[in-house]
Design a protein around this motif. Structure first.
Motif, short mmCIF file in Angstrom:
data_model
loop_
_atom_site.label_atom_id
_atom_site.label_comp_id
_atom_site.label_asym_id
_atom_site.label_seq_id
_atom_site.Cartn_x
_atom_site.Cartn_y
_atom_site.Cartn_z
N ALA A 126 37.04 70.06 50.44
CA ALA A 126 36.03 71.11 50.94
C ALA A 126 34.98 70.76 50.50
O ALA A 126 33.85 71.46 51.13
CB ALA A 126 36.60 72.27 50.44
N LEU A 127 34.57 70.05 49.48
CA LEU A 127 33.30 69.74 48.91
C LEU A 127 32.16 69.71 50.00
O LEU A 127 31.02 70.11 49.98
CB LEU A 127 33.15 68.70 47.65
CG LEU A 127 32.00 68.52 47.05
CD1 LEU A 127 31.54 69.58 46.53
CD2 LEU A 127 32.20 67.29 46.09
N PRO A 128 32.43 68.54 50.90
CA PRO A 128 31.31 68.49 51.90
C PRO A 128 30.92 69.47 52.80
O PRO A 128 29.79 69.54 53.37
CB PRO A 128 31.91 67.32 52.80
CG PRO A 128 32.76 66.54 51.83
CD PRO A 128 33.58 67.72 51.24
N PHE A 129 31.81 70.44 52.74
CA PHE A 129 31.40 71.56 53.65
C PHE A 129 30.92 72.88 53.04
O PHE A 129 30.15 73.69 53.34
CB PHE A 129 32.83 72.38 54.20
CG PHE A 129 33.26 71.23 55.01
CD1 PHE A 129 33.30 70.85 56.27
CD2 PHE A 129 34.72 70.49 54.64
CE1 PHE A 129 33.78 70.04 57.08
CE2 PHE A 129 35.43 69.49 55.20
CZ PHE A 129 34.97 69.27 56.56
N ILE A 130 30.77 72.74 51.45
CA ILE A 130 30.35 73.86 50.51
C ILE A 130 28.78 74.10 50.83
O ILE A 130 28.41 74.92 50.77
CB ILE A 130 30.70 73.81 49.19
CG1 ILE A 130 32.24 74.02 49.02
CG2 ILE A 130 30.06 74.61 48.27
CD1 ILE A 130 32.89 73.47 47.84
N PRO A 131 27.89 72.94 50.98
CA PRO A 131 26.60 73.01 51.02
C PRO A 131 26.22 73.74 52.34
O PRO A 131 25.01 74.38 52.16
CB PRO A 131 25.98 71.77 51.02
CG PRO A 131 27.20 70.75 50.11
CD PRO A 131 28.37 71.31 50.52
N TRP A 132 27.03 73.76 53.13
CA TRP A 132 26.64 74.46 54.62
C TRP A 132 26.84 75.86 54.55
O TRP A 132 26.20 76.66 55.53
CB TRP A 132 27.48 73.89 55.68
CG TRP A 132 27.28 72.31 55.94
CD1 TRP A 132 28.09 71.44 55.50
CD2 TRP A 132 26.54 71.76 56.84
NE1 TRP A 132 27.91 70.00 56.00
CE2 TRP A 132 26.95 70.30 56.80
CE3 TRP A 132 25.36 71.95 57.73
CZ2 TRP A 132 26.03 69.59 57.64
CZ3 TRP A 132 24.97 71.21 58.42
CH2 TRP A 132 25.14 69.76 58.53
N MET A 133 27.67 76.23 53.34
CA MET A 133 27.62 77.81 53.43
C MET A 133 26.26 78.47 53.10
O MET A 133 26.17 79.74 53.46
CB MET A 133 28.67 78.08 52.21
CG MET A 133 30.17 77.63 52.77
SD MET A 133 31.06 77.87 50.87
CE MET A 133 31.04 79.63 51.08
N GLY A 134 25.27 77.93 52.33
CA GLY A 134 23.91 78.41 52.34
C GLY A 134 22.88 78.38 53.42
O GLY A 134 21.81 78.52 53.08
N LEU A 135 23.42 77.58 54.46
CA LEU A 135 22.56 77.34 55.53
C LEU A 135 22.87 78.23 56.76
O LEU A 135 23.85 78.33 57.09
CB LEU A 135 22.28 75.61 55.84
CG LEU A 135 22.32 74.87 54.65
CD1 LEU A 135 22.19 73.47 55.15
CD2 LEU A 135 20.74 75.19 53.98
#
Length: 341
Positions: A65-74
């Motif tokens: 899931a790590l590659p998807f976590i930065p998208w949570m703040g965008l």
């Protein structure tokens, strides 16, 4: 205008993939190596290693899931159900990882603090209940936004298209069954405060407290050993064996301290920076969010790998496999050299 607006999208995607893909791949492969090491060694098929195996599975899922976590703040253009999934599911995996990590530390802490009562622990007598404790509460808490505890009130295209960390270009904003998806709309402020200061931070402090207590007990036992050794040797000066024991303990303390600083401090910084921006309700750079989230979550996910790779029993099958491949490669190289001669 369209090319200029799509530039943040391209740079943001490239930055996310450049940071998360190598880190996620390393975490997944390292977890698979340790999991296979436990599965291949029958001597490791016991309750303590089953707890650690559960932690490795949670860490493996966190790596996925790590590659998807930065998208949570965008901000993105997604439907309500899709927006909930991309926010709730990674949050559940993170909380499950944290609960598993606390359980593993607690199990090892009791083993050292109270070894006589270790085998009678409720975790050993009811292992399925222990698994339920570390997986069910994170799922229930992370799913609260899906049951109505959210800020989703309908489309908010101004916030989505004008945000500093936007993903949707201005020319693509529409109302075809989708809306602006952001963590502010999925997670209520009270939900975030409760998770950070009611679950995450107490869990980290608990892990640090149990680790410090174990080191303190180990120091006391080391002093007793040195005292007994001196009484047997009838000497007042520290022997070479005592110095080696003290040096080994100092190395252990240094390794634990460096692990905590390298793995937990970046995440604590990221967590408090997110809360600070949430309180101020100011927009922040997408690049800052991407770097902080990848560094914080990635460093935290390394903790089980440090615990696993430090145990030779877990990595012995991988070492044997590498040795066989090395010997086979060396044999083929020597045969090719003999043929050429």
């Amino acid at each position: 205008m369209g090319s200029n607006d799509s530039q943040p999208l391209l740079s943001g995607e490239q930055l996310i993939y450049a940071i998360t893909v190598p880190l996620s791949t390393s975490i997944i492969l390292a977890n698979l190596v340790i999991i296979l090491g436990i599965a291949c060694n029958r001597q490791l098929h016991n309750t303590p290693n089953y707890f650690f195996l559960s932690l490795l599975v949670a860490d493996l899922c966190t790596g996925v899931a790590l590659p998807f976590i930065p998208w949570m703040g965008l901000n993105r253009e997604l439907s309500f159900s899709s927006c909930l999934v991309v926010h709730v599911f990674p949050n559940f995996l993170f909380l499950a990882f944290l609960f598993n990590l606390v359980m593993v530390h607690y199990e090892r802490y009791i083993c050292i603090v109270s070894p006589l009562h270790y085998s009678s622990l409720w975790m050993h007598r009811s292992f399925p209940l222990a698994l339920l404790v570390v997986w069910a509460p994170p799922l229930l808490y992370a799913s609260l936004p899906a049951f109505g505890w959210n800020n989703w009130t309908g489309p908010d295209w101004n916030g989505c298209c004008a945000g500093s960390g936007r993903i949707t270009p201005l020319t693509n904003c529409s109302t075809n069954g989708t809306a602006c998806c952001s963590y502010r709309r999925v997670f209520h402020n009270a939900f975030i405060y409760l998770e950070v200061y009611g679950l995450v931070l107490p869990a980290i402090l608990t892990i640090a407290g149990m680790t410090g207590r174990v080191l303190w007990i180990t120091r006391g036992q080391l002093k007793d050993i040195c005292r007994l050794h001196r009484s047997v040797e009838r000497g007042s000066q520290a022997s070479d064996r005592e110095q080696r024991l003290n040096l080994r303990y100092a190395r252990c303390v240094a390794a634990v301290s460096l692990t905590f600083l390298a793995c937990w401090v970046p995440y604590i910084i990221y967590m408090h920076v997110c809360v600070a921006f949430l309180l101020s309700e100011t927009k922040w750079s997408s690049t800052t969010h991407i770097v902080l989230s990848c560094t914080g979550i990635g460093s935290m996910a390394v903790v089980p790998l440090v615990l696993g790779l430090a145990n030779r029993q877990y990595t012995e099958p991988a070492h044997k496999l590498m040795q066989k491949l090395r010997d086979r490669w060396g044999r083929r190289t020597r045969e090719s050299e003999e043929v050429s001669l």
